[in-house]
Scaffold this motif. Structure first.
Motif, short mmCIF file in Angstrom:
data_model
loop_
_atom_site.label_atom_id
_atom_site.label_comp_id
_atom_site.label_asym_id
_atom_site.label_seq_id
_atom_site.Cartn_x
_atom_site.Cartn_y
_atom_site.Cartn_z
N MET A 134 0.85 -1.24 -0.02
CA MET A 134 -0.08 0.02 0.03
C MET A 134 0.91 1.23 -0.09
O MET A 134 0.54 2.13 -0.84
N PRO A 135 1.86 1.45 1.01
CA PRO A 135 2.56 2.75 0.82
C PRO A 135 3.27 3.17 -0.60
O PRO A 135 3.79 4.16 -0.67
N THR A 136 3.61 2.03 -1.35
CA THR A 136 4.33 2.18 -2.62
C THR A 136 3.48 2.72 -3.87
O THR A 136 3.99 2.85 -4.95
N LEU A 137 2.09 2.55 -3.53
CA LEU A 137 1.06 2.71 -4.82
C LEU A 137 1.05 4.18 -5.24
O LEU A 137 0.86 4.94 -4.28
N ASP A 138 0.58 4.38 -6.50
CA ASP A 138 0.44 5.74 -6.73
C ASP A 138 -1.18 5.76 -6.65
O ASP A 138 -1.86 4.79 -6.78
N LEU A 143 -9.85 11.10 -7.49
CA LEU A 143 -10.58 9.63 -7.28
C LEU A 143 -10.74 9.10 -5.91
O LEU A 143 -11.42 8.59 -5.48
N THR A 144 -9.58 9.51 -5.13
CA THR A 144 -9.30 9.10 -3.83
C THR A 144 -10.46 9.90 -2.95
O THR A 144 -10.89 9.34 -1.96
N GLN A 145 -10.75 11.08 -3.35
CA GLN A 145 -11.55 11.95 -2.50
C GLN A 145 -12.88 11.64 -3.34
O GLN A 145 -13.94 11.62 -2.29
N LYS A 146 -13.31 11.38 -4.36
CA LYS A 146 -14.61 11.20 -4.89
C LYS A 146 -14.35 10.04 -5.83
O LYS A 146 -14.23 9.98 -6.98
N PRO A 147 -14.62 8.72 -5.49
CA PRO A 147 -14.27 7.45 -6.25
C PRO A 147 -15.40 7.58 -7.26
O PRO A 147 -16.58 7.95 -7.24
N ALA A 148 -15.24 6.86 -8.59
CA ALA A 148 -16.22 6.73 -9.49
C ALA A 148 -16.96 5.64 -9.37
O ALA A 148 -16.88 4.73 -8.52
N VAL A 173 1.21 -5.45 -16.43
CA VAL A 173 0.16 -4.62 -16.74
C VAL A 173 -0.17 -3.37 -15.69
O VAL A 173 0.21 -3.38 -14.57
N LYS A 174 -0.84 -2.47 -16.27
CA LYS A 174 -0.97 -1.17 -15.24
C LYS A 174 -2.68 -1.06 -15.35
O LYS A 174 -3.09 -1.09 -16.19
N LEU A 175 -3.36 -1.19 -13.95
CA LEU A 175 -4.55 -1.23 -13.61
C LEU A 175 -4.86 0.17 -13.03
O LEU A 175 -4.23 0.26 -11.80
N VAL A 176 -5.80 1.08 -13.11
CA VAL A 176 -6.51 2.18 -12.51
C VAL A 176 -7.71 1.61 -11.99
O VAL A 176 -8.67 1.46 -12.82
N MET A 177 -7.81 1.79 -10.68
CA MET A 177 -9.13 1.33 -10.02
C MET A 177 -9.92 2.75 -9.76
O MET A 177 -9.52 3.74 -9.81
N ARG A 178 -11.30 2.44 -9.45
CA ARG A 178 -12.23 3.62 -9.41
C ARG A 178 -12.26 4.35 -8.03
O ARG A 178 -12.49 5.47 -8.35
N ASN A 179 -11.21 3.96 -7.37
CA ASN A 179 -10.62 4.78 -6.02
C ASN A 179 -9.66 5.56 -6.32
O ASN A 179 -8.49 6.06 -5.20
N GLY A 180 -8.93 5.47 -7.54
CA GLY A 180 -7.70 5.95 -7.58
C GLY A 180 -6.28 5.36 -7.48
O GLY A 180 -5.35 5.58 -7.82
N ILE A 181 -6.56 4.00 -7.03
CA ILE A 181 -5.16 3.34 -6.52
C ILE A 181 -4.75 2.79 -8.06
O ILE A 181 -5.70 2.41 -8.90
N THR A 182 -3.57 2.78 -8.25
CA THR A 182 -3.03 2.18 -9.48
C THR A 182 -1.87 1.05 -8.86
O THR A 182 -0.98 1.36 -8.17
N VAL A 183 -2.46 0.00 -9.61
CA VAL A 183 -1.31 -1.08 -9.49
C VAL A 183 -0.67 -1.58 -10.80
O VAL A 183 -1.31 -1.59 -11.79
N GLU A 184 0.62 -1.82 -10.66
CA GLU A 184 1.45 -2.08 -11.93
C GLU A 184 2.02 -3.29 -11.45
O GLU A 184 2.99 -3.51 -10.58
#
Length: 239
Positions: A134-138, A143-148, A173-184
């Motif tokens: 978690m601390p390493t994620l962009d 989106l963090t304030q207002k998730p889709a 791959v790179k995934l951007v979630m609706r709450n702003g978290i990006t996982v690569e």
């Protein structure tokens, strides 16, 4: 039977045919079946065609999901249940620490949280893995304030068809979630409704409904070597 006699005996049906052909004449490309459907539904042409398109998209998504084997992802969740693994369950605006008890078609049941609709879930991971990652994620601040929001209808979501993910298994791959978290991370498995990312034993479970963007590595360039670089063909030995 002559047409005029048929029309006299079946006046109401003849009237409907007249209306259908009139509608077809007014609307280019309208089929006989669609014209009848419009008259029977009471919808406008635009409304009927929009409803038909939605139905076709839903059917296509259902068919696409049916072409993907879900066993590996289901077994992954089953292992969490059997082993009573402590999990981090990431929702749009908060995270939970809990143990998965069961999985239904549209919901999970957790030991402390109880029944939780799947559409609320953004990501599930082993607790220790998530705390390290978690601390390493962009994150996207907006989106963090207002998730889709997640659309209830699968055809209105950014990603519902799992098949485009299949060619990228094993790739990062790179995934951007609706709450702003990006996982690569490497894509490990693709199920009908979810994907697994990360390393074996440290997987992240991510539902397709939680995705806003998906980026895969570019395809390698095709070999465009010139034919002149190829060795010359041997001369024909037959005279």
């Amino acid at each position: 039977m002559k047409a005029r006699i048929w029309r006299k005996l079946h006046a109401e049906e003849a009237k409907r045919f007249d209306q259908v052909y009139e509608l077809m004449g007014q609307t280019a490309g309208l089929s006989l079946g669609d014209a009848f459907g419009i008259l029977q539904s009471g919808l406008t042409v635009a409304e009927f065609m929009a409803r038909k398109e939605r139905s076709q998209r839903k059917a296509a998504i259902k068919q696409a999901r049916g072409q993907v084997d879900n066993a590996l992802v289901a077994d992954f969740l089953g292992a969490f249940i059997e082993q009573k693994t402590e999990l981090s369950v990431v929702l749009a605006e908060r995270s939970l620490l809990d143990t998965l008890l069961s999985e239904e078609a549209i919901a999970f049941t957790f030991e402390r949280t109880g029944r939780l609709e799947k559409l609320q879930v953004v990501l599930i991971s082993r607790r220790g893995d998530w705390e390290r990652l978690m601390p390493t994620l962009d994150r996207d601040a907006k989106l963090t304030q207002k998730p889709a929001q997640v659309a209830r209808q699968p055809d209105k979501r950014p990603y519902s068809d799992p098949r485009p993910f299949l060619p990228h298994i094993g790739q990062t791959v790179k995934l951007v979630m609706r709450n702003g978290i990006t996982v690569e991370a490497p894509l490990l498995r693709v199920g009908r409704f979810d994907v697994l990312l990360g390393e074996p034993g440290h997987e992240l479970f991510i539902p397709l409904h939680a995705l806003l963007r998906f980026e895969a590595p570019p395809a390698p360039p095709e070999d465009e070597s010139d034919d002149d670089d190829l060795p010359a063909a041997a001369p024909d030995s037959e005279g």
